[in-house]
Design a protein around this motif. Structure first.
Motif, PDB file in Angstrom:
ATOM      1  N   THR A 174       0.836  -1.203   0.000  1.00 51.98           N
ATOM      2  CA  THR A 174       0.000   0.000   0.000  1.00 51.98           C
ATOM      3  C   THR A 174       0.873   1.256   0.000  1.00 51.98           C
ATOM      4  O   THR A 174       0.606   2.230  -0.709  1.00 51.98           O
ATOM      5  N   GLN A 175       1.944   1.205   0.782  1.00 52.38           N
ATOM      6  CA  GLN A 175       2.883   2.334   0.819  1.00 52.38           C
ATOM      7  C   GLN A 175       3.520   2.533  -0.567  1.00 52.38           C
ATOM      8  O   GLN A 175       3.653   3.668  -1.035  1.00 52.38           O
ATOM      9  N   SER A 176       3.886   1.427  -1.219  1.00 50.02           N
ATOM     10  CA  SER A 176       4.498   1.527  -2.557  1.00 50.02           C
ATOM     11  C   SER A 176       3.525   2.131  -3.563  1.00 50.02           C
ATOM     12  O   SER A 176       3.925   2.908  -4.443  1.00 50.02           O
ATOM     13  N   ILE A 177       2.238   1.760  -3.438  1.00 44.02           N
ATOM     14  CA  ILE A 177       1.229   2.320  -4.351  1.00 44.02           C
ATOM     15  C   ILE A 177       1.114   3.832  -4.126  1.00 44.02           C
ATOM     16  O   ILE A 177       1.097   4.611  -5.081  1.00 44.02           O
ATOM     17  N   LEU A 178       1.082   4.234  -2.851  1.00 48.21           N
ATOM     18  CA  LEU A 178       0.985   5.673  -2.545  1.00 48.21           C
ATOM     19  C   LEU A 178       2.190   6.426  -3.086  1.00 48.21           C
ATOM     20  O   LEU A 178       2.061   7.531  -3.631  1.00 48.21           O
ATOM     21  N   ASP A 179       3.364   5.823  -2.953  1.00 43.21           N
ATOM     22  CA  ASP A 179       4.587   6.440  -3.452  1.00 43.21           C
ATOM     23  C   ASP A 179       4.511   6.622  -4.969  1.00 43.21           C
ATOM     24  O   ASP A 179       4.854   7.685  -5.494  1.00 43.21           O
ATOM     25  N   ALA A 180       4.045   5.584  -5.660  1.00 42.59           N
ATOM     26  CA  ALA A 180       3.915   5.655  -7.117  1.00 42.59           C
ATOM     27  C   ALA A 180       2.872   6.701  -7.513  1.00 42.59           C
ATOM     28  O   ALA A 180       3.055   7.440  -8.485  1.00 42.59           O
ATOM     29  N   LEU A 181       1.792   6.782  -6.742  1.00 38.89           N
ATOM     30  CA  LEU A 181       0.742   7.771  -7.028  1.00 38.89           C
ATOM     31  C   LEU A 181       1.278   9.193  -6.868  1.00 38.89           C
ATOM     32  O   LEU A 181       0.969  10.076  -7.666  1.00 38.89           O
ATOM     33  N   ALA A 182       2.096   9.387  -5.822  1.00 38.19           N
ATOM     34  CA  ALA A 182       2.668  10.712  -5.582  1.00 38.19           C
ATOM     35  C   ALA A 182       3.550  11.144  -6.752  1.00 38.19           C
ATOM     36  O   ALA A 182       3.687  12.331  -7.034  1.00 38.19           O
ATOM     37  N   LYS A 183       4.159  10.152  -7.424  1.00 39.25           N
ATOM     38  CA  LYS A 183       5.024  10.460  -8.577  1.00 39.25           C
ATOM     39  C   LYS A 183       4.263  10.398  -9.893  1.00 39.25           C
ATOM     40  O   LYS A 183       4.859  10.513 -10.961  1.00 39.25           O
ATOM     41  N   ASP A 184       2.961  10.151  -9.807  1.00 41.58           N
ATOM     42  CA  ASP A 184       2.131   9.991 -11.005  1.00 41.58           C
ATOM     43  C   ASP A 184       2.681   8.930 -11.950  1.00 41.58           C
ATOM     44  O   ASP A 184       2.567   9.052 -13.170  1.00 41.58           O
ATOM     45  N   ASP A 185       3.271   7.897 -11.381  1.00 43.32           N
ATOM     46  CA  ASP A 185       3.803   6.785 -12.170  1.00 43.32           C
ATOM     47  C   ASP A 185       2.759   5.678 -12.187  1.00 43.32           C
ATOM     48  O   ASP A 185       2.780   4.759 -11.370  1.00 43.32           O
ATOM     49  N   MET A 186       1.818   5.767 -13.139  1.00 38.05           N
ATOM     50  CA  MET A 186       0.675   4.867 -13.142  1.00 38.05           C
ATOM     51  C   MET A 186       1.044   3.427 -13.504  1.00 38.05           C
ATOM     52  O   MET A 186       0.364   2.491 -13.082  1.00 38.05           O
ATOM     53  N   ALA A 187       2.149   3.248 -14.239  1.00 38.11           N
ATOM     54  CA  ALA A 187       2.607   1.898 -14.551  1.00 38.11           C
ATOM     55  C   ALA A 187       3.066   1.207 -13.263  1.00 38.11           C
ATOM     56  O   ALA A 187       2.761   0.028 -13.026  1.00 38.11           O
ATOM     57  N   ALA A 188       3.765   1.961 -12.414  1.00 40.91           N
ATOM     58  CA  ALA A 188       4.221   1.415 -11.132  1.00 40.91           C
ATOM     59  C   ALA A 188       3.038   1.169 -10.189  1.00 40.91           C
ATOM     60  O   ALA A 188       3.035   0.197  -9.438  1.00 40.91           O
ATOM     61  N   VAL A 189       2.034   2.036 -10.250  1.00 39.14           N
ATOM     62  CA  VAL A 189       0.826   1.829  -9.444  1.00 39.14           C
ATOM     63  C   VAL A 189       0.218   0.477  -9.797  1.00 39.14           C
ATOM     64  O   VAL A 189      -0.078  -0.349  -8.921  1.00 39.14           O
ATOM     65  N   GLN A 233       1.607  -2.082 -11.303  1.00 38.97           N
ATOM     66  CA  GLN A 233       2.515  -3.185 -10.964  1.00 38.97           C
ATOM     67  C   GLN A 233       2.440  -3.512  -9.474  1.00 38.97           C
ATOM     68  O   GLN A 233       2.332  -4.678  -9.086  1.00 38.97           O
ATOM     69  N   GLN A 234       2.490  -2.491  -8.632  1.00 38.86           N
ATOM     70  CA  GLN A 234       2.451  -2.700  -7.175  1.00 38.86           C
ATOM     71  C   GLN A 234       1.091  -3.242  -6.729  1.00 38.86           C
ATOM     72  O   GLN A 234       1.025  -4.116  -5.866  1.00 38.86           O
ATOM     73  N   ALA A 235       0.027  -2.706  -7.328  1.00 39.30           N
ATOM     74  CA  ALA A 235      -1.317  -3.149  -6.943  1.00 39.30           C
ATOM     75  C   ALA A 235      -1.529  -4.609  -7.322  1.00 39.30           C
ATOM     76  O   ALA A 235      -2.116  -5.382  -6.554  1.00 39.30           O
ATOM     77  N   ARG A 236      -1.010  -4.992  -8.483  1.00 41.13           N
ATOM     78  CA  ARG A 236      -1.207  -6.373  -8.939  1.00 41.13           C
ATOM     79  C   ARG A 236      -0.549  -7.376  -7.985  1.00 41.13           C
ATOM     80  O   ARG A 236      -1.045  -8.476  -7.790  1.00 41.13           O
ATOM     81  N   LEU A 237       0.575  -6.974  -7.384  1.00 38.57           N
ATOM     82  CA  LEU A 237       1.261  -7.863  -6.423  1.00 38.57           C
ATOM     83  C   LEU A 237       0.368  -8.184  -5.220  1.00 38.57           C
ATOM     84  O   LEU A 237       0.571  -9.189  -4.530  1.00 38.57           O
ATOM     85  N   LEU A 238      -0.610  -7.306  -4.947  1.00 42.78           N
ATOM     86  CA  LEU A 238      -1.512  -7.516  -3.806  1.00 42.78           C
ATOM     87  C   LEU A 238      -2.850  -8.118  -4.241  1.00 42.78           C
ATOM     88  O   LEU A 238      -3.773  -8.250  -3.442  1.00 42.78           O
ATOM     89  N   GLY A 239      -2.926  -8.501  -5.514  1.00 40.42           N
ATOM     90  CA  GLY A 239      -4.176  -9.027  -6.065  1.00 40.42           C
ATOM     91  C   GLY A 239      -4.402 -10.495  -5.752  1.00 40.42           C
ATOM     92  O   GLY A 239      -3.833 -11.045  -4.808  1.00 40.42           O
ATOM     93  N   MET A 240      -5.237 -11.131  -6.563  1.00 38.32           N
ATOM     94  CA  MET A 240      -5.639 -12.513  -6.296  1.00 38.32           C
ATOM     95  C   MET A 240      -4.482 -13.507  -6.327  1.00 38.32           C
ATOM     96  O   MET A 240      -4.558 -14.549  -5.669  1.00 38.32           O
ATOM     97  N   THR A 241      -3.425 -13.205  -7.055  1.00 34.44           N
ATOM     98  CA  THR A 241      -2.278 -14.131  -7.070  1.00 34.44           C
ATOM     99  C   THR A 241      -1.691 -14.257  -5.662  1.00 34.44           C
ATOM    100  O   THR A 241      -1.290 -15.337  -5.249  1.00 34.44           O
ATOM    101  N   MET A 242      -1.666 -13.159  -4.945  1.00 34.03           N
ATOM    102  CA  MET A 242      -1.172 -13.180  -3.569  1.00 34.03           C
ATOM    103  C   MET A 242      -2.094 -14.049  -2.704  1.00 34.03           C
ATOM    104  O   MET A 242      -1.634 -14.835  -1.883  1.00 34.03           O
ATOM    105  N   ALA A 243      -3.390 -13.929  -2.919  1.00 32.97           N
ATOM    106  CA  ALA A 243      -4.372 -14.688  -2.136  1.00 32.97           C
ATOM    107  C   ALA A 243      -4.215 -16.187  -2.345  1.00 32.97           C
ATOM    108  O   ALA A 243      -4.284 -16.963  -1.395  1.00 32.97           O
ATOM    109  N   HIS A 244      -3.990 -16.597  -3.591  1.00 28.80           N
ATOM    110  CA  HIS A 244      -3.872 -18.028  -3.873  1.00 28.80           C
ATOM    111  C   HIS A 244      -2.698 -18.665  -3.152  1.00 28.80           C
ATOM    112  O   HIS A 244      -2.767 -19.817  -2.741  1.00 28.80           O
TER     113      HIS A 244
END
Ligand code: HEC
Length: 142
Positions: free
Chosen positions: A49-64, A66-77
């Motif tokens: 979540t911190q990494s997503i906020l950091d990417a958002l602060a830099k307006d780096d939507m590709a990084a947003v 990428q970081q968000a996907r790491l916390l998605g369903m693949t993590m849950a499985h």
């Protein structure tokens, strides 16, 4: 004031303070490795979540994305097998919707590239972190 009455009031007050300090959240009884597994995932959620906020602060939507996907369903499985049956249904469901939210945040960050939209999605999803933490605590079995 009557001394006895004063002591009574003091006693009631002290009791109220003690009662408030007791953790009344629903207890999840886990083994030590299961507890560690859950808490590890939790720390990954916080750091992600911190990494997503950091990417958002830099307006780096590709990084947003990428970081968000790491916390998605693949993590849950990854967590599934290890904890099968150890956690209540509602707990698992709430956790799953959080992972789904992060996949949605990733998808929208890629397609819309709108940091304000991502921020409001993240904020909405984090109400689930807050809600779950208000409801549950982990205790290990001896
Ligand atoms: C489905 C329930 C649930 C959800 C959703 C949830 N958590 Fe947790 N989390 C817990 C429980 C239970 C604990 C342990 C609390 C306790 O025993 O006092 C915990 C603990 C933590 C901890 C402490 C870790 C440690 O090492 O002690 C962090 C950090 C954390 N959660 C972050 C998050 C973040 C960030 C989110 C949302 C993105 C989140 N959690 C969503 C249930 C949840």
């Amino acid at each position: 004031m009557n001394k006895l009455l004063f002591m009574l009031i003091l006693g009631v007050f002290a009791n109220a303070v003690v009662a408030e300090e007791t953790d009344k959240r629903q207890i999840l009884k886990l083994s030590e490795p299961q507890r560690e597994h859950v808490l590890q995932e939790m720390r990954a959620l916080l750091s992600g979540t911190q990494s997503i906020l950091d990417a958002l602060a830099k307006d780096d939507m590709a990084a947003v994305a990428q970081q968000a996907r790491l916390l998605g369903m693949t993590m849950a499985h990854k967590a599934e097998d290890h904890l099968k049956g150890a956690l209540p249904q509602e707990f698992m469901k709430l956790g799953m919707t959080v992972h789904q939210d992060f996949d949605q945040i990733a998808a929208d960050a890629e397609s819309m590239k709108d940091s304000k939209h991502s921020l409001s999605q993240l904020s909405a999803s984090m109400t689930k972190c807050v809600a779950c933490h208000a409801s549950y605590q982990i205790r290990t079995q001896h």
